[in-house]
Motif scaffolding. Sequence first.
Motif, PDB file in Angstrom:
ATOM      1  N   GLY A  28     -83.807  31.748  87.275  1.00 30.85           N
ATOM      2  CA  GLY A  28     -83.855  33.448  87.706  1.00 30.85           C
ATOM      3  C   GLY A  28     -82.860  34.022  88.257  1.00 30.85           C
ATOM      4  O   GLY A  28     -83.049  35.245  88.671  1.00 30.85           O
ATOM      5  N   ARG A  29     -81.751  33.302  88.746  1.00 32.87           N
ATOM      6  CA  ARG A  29     -80.710  33.934  89.530  1.00 32.87           C
ATOM      7  C   ARG A  29     -79.389  33.396  89.131  1.00 32.87           C
ATOM      8  O   ARG A  29     -79.342  31.955  88.865  1.00 32.87           O
ATOM      9  N   ILE A  30     -78.352  34.097  89.414  1.00 39.43           N
ATOM     10  CA  ILE A  30     -77.082  33.548  89.219  1.00 39.43           C
ATOM     11  C   ILE A  30     -76.201  34.045  90.240  1.00 39.43           C
ATOM     12  O   ILE A  30     -76.332  35.439  90.690  1.00 39.43           O
ATOM     13  N   ALA A  31     -75.057  33.350  90.911  1.00 44.49           N
ATOM     14  CA  ALA A  31     -74.535  33.671  91.976  1.00 44.49           C
ATOM     15  C   ALA A  31     -73.071  33.694  91.795  1.00 44.49           C
ATOM     16  O   ALA A  31     -72.921  32.323  91.480  1.00 44.49           O
ATOM     17  N   LEU A  32     -72.157  34.514  92.168  1.00 43.77           N
ATOM     18  CA  LEU A  32     -70.745  34.023  92.077  1.00 43.77           C
ATOM     19  C   LEU A  32     -70.103  35.019  93.207  1.00 43.77           C
ATOM     20  O   LEU A  32     -70.577  36.164  93.655  1.00 43.77           O
ATOM     21  N   ALA A  33     -69.047  34.296  93.747  1.00 38.82           N
ATOM     22  CA  ALA A  33     -68.311  34.963  95.005  1.00 38.82           C
ATOM     23  C   ALA A  33     -66.896  34.365  94.757  1.00 38.82           C
ATOM     24  O   ALA A  33     -66.577  33.170  94.494  1.00 38.82           O
ATOM     25  N   GLY A  34     -66.115  35.335  95.174  1.00 40.88           N
ATOM     26  CA  GLY A  34     -64.566  34.781  95.114  1.00 40.88           C
ATOM     27  C   GLY A  34     -64.165  34.919  96.503  1.00 40.88           C
ATOM     28  O   GLY A  34     -64.492  35.677  97.447  1.00 40.88           O
ATOM     29  N   LYS A  35     -63.006  33.902  96.721  1.00 42.98           N
ATOM     30  CA  LYS A  35     -62.317  34.039  98.015  1.00 42.98           C
ATOM     31  C   LYS A  35     -61.618  35.416  98.142  1.00 42.98           C
ATOM     32  O   LYS A  35     -61.248  35.676  99.626  1.00 42.98           O
ATOM     33  N   ASP A  36     -61.241  36.080  97.218  1.00 47.25           N
ATOM     34  CA  ASP A  36     -60.768  37.183  97.212  1.00 47.25           C
ATOM     35  C   ASP A  36     -61.022  37.861  95.734  1.00 47.25           C
ATOM     36  O   ASP A  36     -61.950  37.429  95.052  1.00 47.25           O
ATOM     37  N   ALA A  37     -60.639  39.021  95.414  1.00 43.42           N
ATOM     38  CA  ALA A  37     -61.046  39.898  94.217  1.00 43.42           C
ATOM     39  C   ALA A  37     -60.476  39.193  93.062  1.00 43.42           C
ATOM     40  O   ALA A  37     -61.393  39.151  92.391  1.00 43.42           O
ATOM     41  N   THR A  38     -59.422  38.670  93.027  1.00 44.95           N
ATOM     42  CA  THR A  38     -59.181  37.892  91.992  1.00 44.95           C
ATOM     43  C   THR A  38     -60.000  36.653  91.717  1.00 44.95           C
ATOM     44  O   THR A  38     -60.188  36.059  90.376  1.00 44.95           O
ATOM     45  N   GLY A  39     -60.194  36.201  92.714  1.00 40.40           N
ATOM     46  CA  GLY A  39     -61.136  34.885  92.629  1.00 40.40           C
ATOM     47  C   GLY A  39     -62.741  35.368  92.087  1.00 40.40           C
ATOM     48  O   GLY A  39     -63.316  34.613  91.185  1.00 40.40           O
ATOM     49  N   THR A  40     -63.198  36.567  92.361  1.00 41.60           N
ATOM     50  CA  THR A  40     -64.223  36.928  91.985  1.00 41.60           C
ATOM     51  C   THR A  40     -64.185  37.309  90.339  1.00 41.60           C
ATOM     52  O   THR A  40     -65.059  36.975  89.517  1.00 41.60           O
ATOM     53  N   TYR A  41     -63.141  37.585  89.974  1.00 40.90           N
ATOM     54  CA  TYR A  41     -62.592  38.080  88.651  1.00 40.90           C
ATOM     55  C   TYR A  41     -62.718  36.670  87.783  1.00 40.90           C
ATOM     56  O   TYR A  41     -63.302  36.368  86.623  1.00 40.90           O
ATOM     57  N   TYR A  42     -62.220  35.746  88.554  1.00 34.32           N
ATOM     58  CA  TYR A  42     -62.358  34.334  87.784  1.00 34.32           C
ATOM     59  C   TYR A  42     -63.820  33.820  87.750  1.00 34.32           C
ATOM     60  O   TYR A  42     -63.989  33.094  86.669  1.00 34.32           O
ATOM     61  N   ALA A  43     -64.480  33.930  88.557  1.00 35.97           N
ATOM     62  CA  ALA A  43     -65.700  33.615  88.488  1.00 35.97           C
ATOM     63  C   ALA A  43     -66.339  34.183  87.565  1.00 35.97           C
ATOM     64  O   ALA A  43     -67.421  33.443  86.814  1.00 35.97           O
ATOM     65  N   ALA A  44     -66.101  35.580  87.371  1.00 39.18           N
ATOM     66  CA  ALA A  44     -66.722  36.095  86.152  1.00 39.18           C
ATOM     67  C   ALA A  44     -66.245  35.760  85.033  1.00 39.18           C
ATOM     68  O   ALA A  44     -67.229  35.802  84.031  1.00 39.18           O
ATOM     69  N   GLN A  45     -65.074  35.334  84.686  1.00 41.12           N
ATOM     70  CA  GLN A  45     -64.473  34.630  83.596  1.00 41.12           C
ATOM     71  C   GLN A  45     -65.329  33.582  83.298  1.00 41.12           C
ATOM     72  O   GLN A  45     -65.506  33.173  82.140  1.00 41.12           O
ATOM     73  N   SER A  46     -65.409  32.703  84.394  1.00 38.00           N
ATOM     74  CA  SER A  46     -66.463  31.503  83.979  1.00 38.00           C
ATOM     75  C   SER A  46     -67.687  31.540  83.691  1.00 38.00           C
ATOM     76  O   SER A  46     -68.284  30.815  82.764  1.00 38.00           O
ATOM     77  N   LEU A  47     -68.371  32.669  84.121  1.00 42.45           N
ATOM     78  CA  LEU A  47     -69.619  32.846  84.020  1.00 42.45           C
ATOM     79  C   LEU A  47     -69.524  33.509  82.494  1.00 42.45           C
ATOM     80  O   LEU A  47     -70.724  33.084  81.572  1.00 42.45           O
TER      81      LEU A  47
END
Length: 640
Positions: A145-164
Amino acid sequence: MHRTRTAAATTLAMALAVLPLTGMAGPPGTGRSADRESTGDRTAAAGAITPVPQSAHRLPGRAVITPTTTVVAGPKADTAALELVERSLQAAGADRVVRAGRAPGGGQLTVYVDGPDAVRTLRDLGTQGTDGLPAEGYALAVGAGRIALAGKDATGTYYAAQSLRQLLPHRDHPGGQVPGTAVRDWPATPLRGVIEGFYGTPWSHRARLDQLDFYGAHKMNTYVYSPKDDAYLREKWRDPYPADRLAQLKELVDRARARHVDFTYALSPGLSVCYSSDADLKALTAKFQTLWDIGVRDFAVPLDDISYTHWNCPADQEKFGTGGGAAGAAQAHLLNRVNQDFIARHPGARPLETVPTEYYDVKPTPYKKALATQLDKDVVVEWTGVGVIAPTMTVTQAEQAREVFGHPILTWDNYPVNDYVTSRLLLGPFNGREKGLPGKLAGITANPMIQPAASKIALYTVADYAWNDQAYDARTSWGAALNELAGPDAGTRRALRAFADASYASSLNPRQAPELAAALDRFREDGNAGRLDAVLRTLRDAPSVLRARLADRGFVDDSGPWLDATHAWGIAGRSALALIEATKAGDETRAKELRERIPEQVKTAKSFVYVDLKGKRVPVVVADKVLDAFVDEALAGHAG
């Protein structure tokens, strides 16, 4: 970069499969080891993600894509990452994706992107967050029921989104499932990307935009704009850009920023600069200011492929003297002034980069000593390895380069560049680079082919290696690159693999057409003509399949003459096989007919040309010394 040493260099000696991750070290500086997971869980968790994550394992449960899916964003969540998450959820079958301040409940899937809610959800799912990760690292967890992603910085968050994006299903209605997954990931080296630094027809504006999209999707964060035949970078470096050209550059800079790619502007004044001239310094920094004004924050002053045996102005000889040491001192003088008068005075500018005139090897010289001792220590030096096109690159060599140049080393890796061998496409993987090398470098940039879309196969593998060299396997990454480019259709995948195999060879991959060569060797051993004929038919038909089915039309356009040649060589190869079989069967009439037909088929196969920037017609080469050798062997052995 390699025009001065062409003679030496010209001798050429998508279900995404990944290697299991085993016992890998934790993030740099943490003193921790990544959690060990069972091979089965690891492969299932990480198999959809490229580049291969540093740490990934299965979690209990699974997330289901619900008709309405909610995204809860942290207060500083990266806009590009949020947009990517929402597009990916829609592509996964969600009818409606909404943003809200908190989870709505009611069984809806909720995706948390950065902020306290994401951190808490990661912890609740039993996943460590981003503490201790280097820049651009990220954490991602999928649970019921849930997914979480977080980056060390903005680019890390973007890379997490790419992996998702890669983990999510692709379907047109809700109900798709995502297995429970935990990923904690970070890059092996800070700078990873591409330097458009070849001689020949520069890439089109449209191709560059497409490349920037590709880099962002593959966690490459650097694009260096340095085409050798852009006059405004070299011969006309002092001249301002026309308004339309500057507008195009701004569009590239904006696209790069949106994809978390740093656009590096590389100005090459060495053909005419007077190192001691205040006027030339002013012209150089004024050009940089124009690029700063459109958003560029990364700058380079390449000084490669020039002569330092003579000066461009008498004042330089008077000031610096003569010889390699004098040239190094003069270049250090100019670079230091740029560093101090421009970079240091522009908050937000990243470290200045340069390509030295001696950009290869690790041998101490007066020139390198001058750079090591006189150039500002924060300037990054680009280096091609031991040789202009280095077949191998090792940790020891990188350490030696760091010592002899006295500066951080960014590799300018001359692969898959083909400007010195324009008869070929170089479609094999990044190879010959030792594990551990990225950790010794400021970064890795690859110099691509004149053909931008066709470069993606090799660049995919560069991205894999630069992100996670410990998990990198050249052949596995190559296969994954082909599958991504080909898409899910099995016939397109077979066709692309056969075509790429026929253009596999390079200084980094000395064996041409390894899969075709293996099929020919099997035939020589067992005489199974039916099996070999199937391989040759696939090769013959591959061009028509790719022209009809491949989604990336740029690849088809780039590869035109090589596609034609591959089809023709496939025909000639099948005729050679038929000649061997006809002779074995004692069918002299058929054998005679084939012996007369094959030379014309070979002539046709050799007739296709690539037309270069200057209009020169260059006959193209595919499967050379493999398929042509088989045809010659058949003719010689069955001459009648």
